[in-house]
Structures are given as C-alpha cells and as structure tokens.
Enzyme design. Structure first.
Site, short mmCIF file in Angstrom:
data_model
loop_
_atom_site.label_atom_id
_atom_site.label_comp_id
_atom_site.label_asym_id
_atom_site.label_seq_id
_atom_site.Cartn_x
_atom_site.Cartn_y
_atom_site.Cartn_z
N GLU A 259 50.88 33.43 64.79
CA GLU A 259 51.20 32.68 65.85
C GLU A 259 52.60 32.33 65.98
O GLU A 259 53.13 31.69 65.21
CB GLU A 259 50.57 31.80 66.23
CG GLU A 259 50.51 31.00 67.52
CD GLU A 259 49.68 29.81 68.02
OE1 GLU A 259 49.67 29.25 69.14
OE2 GLU A 259 49.05 29.38 66.99
N LYS A 315 47.07 34.67 75.47
CA LYS A 315 46.01 33.61 75.32
C LYS A 315 45.40 33.19 76.60
O LYS A 315 46.15 32.69 77.52
CB LYS A 315 46.68 32.66 74.48
CG LYS A 315 45.76 31.45 74.04
CD LYS A 315 46.24 30.28 73.35
CE LYS A 315 45.15 29.44 72.60
NZ LYS A 315 46.15 28.42 71.67
N CYS A 367 44.98 31.07 67.72
CA CYS A 367 44.71 29.78 67.49
C CYS A 367 43.32 29.08 67.61
O CYS A 367 42.23 29.52 67.54
CB CYS A 367 45.80 28.96 67.84
SG CYS A 367 46.04 27.33 66.86
#
Length: 494
Positions: A259, A315, A367
C-alpha cells in the site's frame, strides 16, 4: 454445578476478565478455546439481571476486550500521530470506552426484550446482532469479532458455510449451552455436540483450481513511517523498491509492492513504475498500492499495474481519522493527531471489477477492508485470487498486525480463495484457500517473499450469499426468547 449466579459486581469482574480472554483467543496467542469460555462468563447469571445491570456487564466486557485487544490504537496516536502521552492515553481510553458501548447496548436490549425462556439461544443470537451493528454503524469496526479466532479450531469448516458471523454464533452458543450443561440441564448436550461434530461432515474444500500456479514476489520495504511523506522518505522509497525489484529472480510472473509503496501520486510515480517494469523480464507484471488524484480534486487510495495489466482498484471503505477526518471543519488543527499525513481520500465505487494481470483475475481489498467479510466476498465472486496490500507500520510492534493477518486468513477460508498479502513492514504472507499460511516474511525487515498461488474457481456458500443467512439465523434464535408485553384493550360496546 448448581444454578450458580454471580452478584452484579462479580459478574462485571467476570465480564472484564472475559474480554481479556477473548483477546487471548485471537492472534497472536491463538488460544481459540477461550472464546467459548469468555462467552460463557458473560452469560453466567445474565438472564436474571436488570437491563441496567446487563448493560454494565456488557460495557465491562467491552473494556476488557478492546482495552487488551485494541491497545495498538495508542501506538498509532502517540508514535505516529505526534500526540503526547497524556492525551494519547486519554484518546485511547475514549476509543475503548466508546467501542465498549456496543456490548452495553446489546446486553441492555437483550435483557429488556428477552426473558429466561431459551435464554442460551437468544443470548447467542443477540451477540451476533450486536456484532452486525458494530460492523456498519459509524462506518463500522468489525475488529476482534468473536468468531475470527476460530480459523484454527475444529469449528473452522463452518466458515465457508456462513462466514465469521456463523462462527461467532456457534462460539457464543457453545459458551451459553456449556453453562446450561454445567447446571445439569441435559438438553444442552445434543445441540452442543452437533455444533462441534457436524464440521467433520463438511467438505474440506469448496473450490477447485482454475489454472496453473502463478509465481509471485511480494516486496516489503520496511521504511520508517515518520519520514515517509518527506522528500527524504520519497527518495528512500524509490531507491528501495527499484533496487529490490531489480534483484528478483527471472521466473517471477507477478511482482507486488504494498500500500502506497511510493509516497506520491501515480502521475508523479509513473516514471519510476515504468522504469521498474522495464527492468523486469517479458511477461512479468507489476502491481502496487499508490495514491491517485483526478481532475476534480479527489484523491484515492488505489492499486494500479504495469505490464499486461487491465483495470485498477480504488479503496471503497475508508478508515476514519486515517484516510478522512469526520467533522473536518471542527477537528482539523485541534491537535496534531487530526492533521492527516496525506490528503483526505475519497471512496472508490462499491462495485469494482477485478484487476486482470495476465491470465490472473484479482479481487482487491486495501488494508482495513480485509476485515469486512461481505466486502471481500463481493470481490471474490469474480476473482481467482484475493490481494490485500497494507501498511501495518501504524501498528508498531503491537499485536495489531498479527490480528490483521488472522482476519485475512479467515477471508481466504470463507471464500476458498488464496490471499496474497503484501505489507510495508509485515506481516507479508501467502495464504492458501483453506486459510493456511504457506509462506511468510519476517516482520520489521526489508524482505522479498516469493512463492506460488493457484487461482481458484467455484463459490463457497458464504461467497454466494454473504452474511445475511447468519444474521437471519441469529434473529430467529432471539425470537423465541422475546417477552411480548401486548396489552389488548377491550373494544367498547356498541
């Protein structure tokens, strides 16, 4: 054991202890059998408490659970949020006390609405409904769900059937039925045995290989978080990831950076990504986490690729206070912790197609998203492999990264898909479709993890339906215990 009942004070102490035992049931301790024990301690004597007493017991359990299991929040606030010790302790305590209210509300409603009839069943159902509430209210925090610790237990085969919430339901039922059995109520033995024996008849694997194994290389740069967004941090990130990529073996099919591996926007990083891809053998593709920005001034936490790569991922479920600031106009500038190190992110679309790298279809969860079982299931339906890139540097040397890894393992088991987990400083790992770690890099070291993953096809029952059957079953278990106070008024005579 007689029909022992705890005094309210002892019940609260037992609940506080139960919260700590729940943490011990999860990674890194992995004493999974303590999960049912913890649920049983909360249940013991609960059906005779007043709603207020039950709420206090629930709050004490939440304090024990989050005070021990989510203590890593202090690391994020103090070490990386530039917050002094007293204020960091206060904010951590506020966080823990606030989350504990979910259990207070759950047990208050349970005692308010449910009576002693079939209390063991309605208790377990209420527990799951409380976890469901915690999953989505105020953006959700499904961390330390009771069922997450059961990925290595004999109950694990239930995960592909109903997911983490079914595991929670069975764990809570085991605790409450166990208490009833200790009270010499023999009727509890049959359902208890069924819950633990039926997994022996369930399939070991619901999905099948969809192609040949793909060789992947996961790069873990282990760069310091405190300087990441400085010019020096950018230079170090570029040098580290380009150097590690150049040193890879020639037989790698896919290279993955974690990430926000390069702390800059994609348009700024493009020359370095192109240089990294140009140094790879023909047929080797590159994926990386990166920040993006569009022409309308929105920013995204994304996964993009170079080489024979189609699509990208943005995301969708953002972290409050980490990727965006609730009530920003009021909180921005109040304390250093509320000044985000990167621009405020915008969420990506809820429904995004998988990324295709060569012949591999990849469902993504960046994440924190990996802890949302239904979000991951939606990504798995059209993908052969699941990928999660993460920056667990925020957790420091706490138990947070190991808890995070355990939840990623459960997502693999629920969906019958391998999970590829690339992180900044650990835990980088390859997980097979049964939730087992097949390769793992050491934490807090710069490392390259190479291994093979096999794409899978077919859907588990959980991947098809998501969590709603488990939530429905929980609601059905609550129904028989409801105390209906219906006062029928006699109709006036005509």
């Amino acid at each position: 054991m007689a029909d022992a009942r705890l005094t309210p004070a002892l019940g609260c102490l037992a609940a506080l202890l139960a919260g700590g035992l729940t943490t011990l049931s999860a990674a890194p301790f992995s004493l999974w059998w303590l999960g049912p024990v913890a649920a049983g301690l909360v249940y013991l004597g609960l059906p005779v408490l007043t709603p207020a007493q039950a709420a206090l017991r629930g709050w004490c359990y939440g304090l024990g659970l989050f005070g021990s299991g989510a203590s890593w929040v202090y690391v994020s606030i103090h070490d990386y949020g530039y917050t002094g010790v007293p204020l960091a302790l206060f904010l951590t305590a506020l966080f823990v006390a606030g989350l504990a209210l979910f259990f207070a509300v759950t047990l208050w409603l349970y005692r308010r609405l449910c009576g002693p009839r079939l209390a063991a069943l309605s208790f377990a159902g209420a527990w799951v409904l409380g976890e469901w509430l915690r999953t989505w209210l105020f953006t959700g925090f499904p961390w330390l769900l009771l069922g997450s610790a059961q990925v290595d237990s004999p109950l694990a085969p239930w995960a592909p059937v109903g997911g983490v919430y079914l595991l929670t339901l069975i764990t809570a039922l085991t605790g409450s039925l166990g208490v009833e059995l200790l009270r010499r109520r023999a009727w509890a033995a049959a359902p208890l045995a069924a819950l633990w024996l039926l997994p022996l008849a369930l399939p070991a694997q619901w999905t099948s290989p969809a192609g040949e194994p793909v060789r992947v290389a996961l790069l873990q740069g282990n760069l310091p978080q405190l300087i990441k967004w400085t010019p020096e941090g950018q230079r170090r990130a570029i040098d580290t990831y380009l150097s590690m990529t150049r040193g890879l073996e020639a037989d790698v099919d896919l290279v993955i950076w974690p990430e926000a591996a390069l702390p800059m926007f994609e348009d700024q990083a493009a020359p370095y990504l192109d240089r990294a891809r140009a140094g790879l053998p023909t047929g080797t593709d590159l994926l990386t986490g990166i920040l993006q920005r569009d022409d309308d001034g929105r920013y995204y936490n994304s996964v993009v690729g170079r080489g024979d790569v189609e699509g990208e991922y943005r995301k969708a479920h953002l972290v409050p206070f980490g990727e965006y600031l609730p009530l920003e106009s009021l909180l921005r500038g109040a304390i250093a912790f509320f000044d985000l190190p990167a621009p405020t992110m915008a969420p990506g679309p809820a429904d995004q197609a998988p990324i295709r790298a060569g012949e591999l279809t990849i469902g993504n969860a960046i994440c924190y998203e990996i802890i949302y079982a239904d979000l991951v299931a939606s990504r798995a339906r059209d993908a052969g492999v699941l990928l999660t890139v993460s920056n667990d540097t925020w957790f420091g040397a706490s138990i947070g990264p190991l808890q995070h890894l355990q939840m990623a393992r459960l997502r693999a088991l629920e969906n019958g898909r391998p999970v590829v987990r690339a992180t900044s400083n650990g835990v980088t790992a390859l997980i097979d479709p049964r939730g087992r770690i097949t390769a793992r890099a050491p934490q807090f070291e710069a490392a390259v993890l190479e291994g093979e993953v096999t794409p899978m096809q077919g859907l588990t029952p959980f991947t098809r339906t998501g969590s709603w059957p488990a939530w429905l079953l929980a609601a059905l278990l609550v129904l028989p215990g409801l105390r209906l106070r219906l006062r029928l008024r006699r109709a006036p005579s005509q």
